[in-house]
Design a protein around this motif. Structure first.
Motif, short mmCIF file in Angstrom:
data_model
loop_
_atom_site.label_atom_id
_atom_site.label_comp_id
_atom_site.label_asym_id
_atom_site.label_seq_id
_atom_site.Cartn_x
_atom_site.Cartn_y
_atom_site.Cartn_z
N ALA A 100 72.56 87.72 -9.50
CA ALA A 100 71.83 88.39 -11.36
C ALA A 100 70.85 87.58 -11.48
CB ALA A 100 73.23 88.90 -11.49
N GLY A 101 71.46 86.17 -11.33
CA GLY A 101 70.16 85.68 -12.02
C GLY A 101 68.49 86.11 -11.10
N VAL A 102 68.72 85.82 -9.88
CA VAL A 102 67.59 85.65 -8.80
C VAL A 102 66.63 86.79 -9.46
CG1 VAL A 102 66.80 85.77 -6.65
CG2 VAL A 102 68.81 84.41 -7.09
N GLU A 114 66.85 88.92 -11.66
CA GLU A 114 66.21 88.73 -13.03
C GLU A 114 64.90 87.68 -13.09
OE1 GLU A 114 67.50 87.66 -18.20
OE2 GLU A 114 68.74 87.39 -16.72
N GLY A 115 65.24 86.82 -12.19
CA GLY A 115 64.24 86.43 -12.68
C GLY A 115 63.16 86.98 -11.38
N ILE A 116 63.72 87.72 -10.26
CA ILE A 116 62.29 88.56 -9.38
C ILE A 116 61.39 89.02 -11.15
CG2 ILE A 116 61.81 90.05 -7.42
CD1 ILE A 116 64.08 88.78 -6.65
N LEU A 117 62.38 90.37 -12.01
CA LEU A 117 61.92 91.15 -12.59
C LEU A 117 60.70 90.46 -13.70
CD1 LEU A 117 64.99 93.11 -13.67
CD2 LEU A 117 63.51 94.05 -11.81
N ARG A 118 61.65 89.08 -14.24
CA ARG A 118 60.93 88.21 -15.39
C ARG A 118 59.63 88.25 -14.38
NH1 ARG A 118 63.69 86.46 -19.85
NH2 ARG A 118 65.57 87.48 -20.47
N PHE A 119 58.98 87.49 -12.97
CA PHE A 119 57.91 87.28 -12.91
C PHE A 119 56.62 87.72 -13.69
CE2 PHE A 119 54.84 86.37 -9.11
CZ PHE A 119 54.75 85.64 -9.01
N PRO A 120 56.69 89.30 -13.29
CA PRO A 120 55.54 89.79 -13.78
C PRO A 120 54.83 90.20 -15.03
CG PRO A 120 56.12 91.66 -12.18
CD PRO A 120 57.49 89.95 -12.55
N CYS A 121 55.68 89.34 -16.01
CA CYS A 121 55.58 89.22 -17.28
C CYS A 121 55.08 87.53 -17.35
CB CYS A 121 56.52 88.85 -18.04
SG CYS A 121 57.73 90.48 -17.76
N HIS A 180 56.09 92.68 -23.58
CA HIS A 180 56.84 94.12 -23.24
C HIS A 180 57.63 93.76 -21.25
CE1 HIS A 180 55.13 95.86 -26.05
NE2 HIS A 180 53.49 95.35 -25.44
N CYS A 181 58.73 92.24 -21.16
CA CYS A 181 59.40 91.97 -20.79
C CYS A 181 60.01 92.36 -20.56
CB CYS A 181 58.76 90.58 -20.39
SG CYS A 181 59.64 90.16 -19.33
N PHE A 182 61.08 93.41 -18.82
CA PHE A 182 61.82 93.45 -18.80
C PHE A 182 62.75 92.30 -18.96
CE2 PHE A 182 65.31 95.08 -16.19
CZ PHE A 182 65.64 96.44 -16.63
N SER A 183 64.47 92.84 -19.13
CA SER A 183 65.33 91.37 -19.59
C SER A 183 66.63 92.31 -19.15
CB SER A 183 65.44 91.16 -20.15
OG SER A 183 66.70 89.93 -20.06
N LEU A 184 67.74 91.72 -18.33
CA LEU A 184 68.63 92.51 -18.16
C LEU A 184 69.70 92.59 -19.07
CD1 LEU A 184 69.42 91.96 -14.07
CD2 LEU A 184 68.88 93.75 -15.02
N ASP A 185 69.19 91.09 -20.27
CA ASP A 185 69.69 91.04 -21.42
C ASP A 185 70.63 92.10 -22.19
OD1 ASP A 185 70.35 88.29 -20.85
OD2 ASP A 185 68.32 88.11 -22.51
N ARG A 186 69.40 93.41 -21.67
CA ARG A 186 69.64 95.13 -22.65
C ARG A 186 70.73 95.71 -22.16
NH1 ARG A 186 66.77 99.45 -20.88
NH2 ARG A 186 66.64 99.59 -18.79
#
Length: 75
Positions: free
Chosen positions: A42-44, A46-53, A60-66
């Motif tokens: 899950a951490g990896v 989330e890191g991939i999802l945050r990379f484009p930010c 406007h960064c997407f996070s799995l915290d939501r």
């Protein structure tokens, strides 16, 4: 005849893998290791999802915290 031996060998290997998996997952140590691996995955992710930010707007960064029901920013 040779095909019958191959089928029996495949069945034996699959049965052994299933039994070893069940035996391994019955121990608390194995379950803890599996849970830690899933948290790492899950951490990896989330890191991939945050990379484009890093290259775009940080607001406007997407996070799995939501998806976390205990997240204070999401309530």
């Amino acid at each position: 005849m040779n095909e019958l031996v191959v089928r029996r060998r495949k069945f034996a290997v699959r049965a052994a893998v299933i039994l070893l998996t069940i035996a391994g997952m019955s121990t608390p140590t194995a379950r803890t290791g599996l849970a830690a691996g899933l948290v790492g995955f899950a951490g990896v992710t989330e890191g991939i999802l945050r990379f484009p930010c890093c290259f775009m707007d940080h607001k406007h960064c997407f996070s799995l915290d939501r998806f976390d029901p205990t997240c204070p920013q999401c309530m």
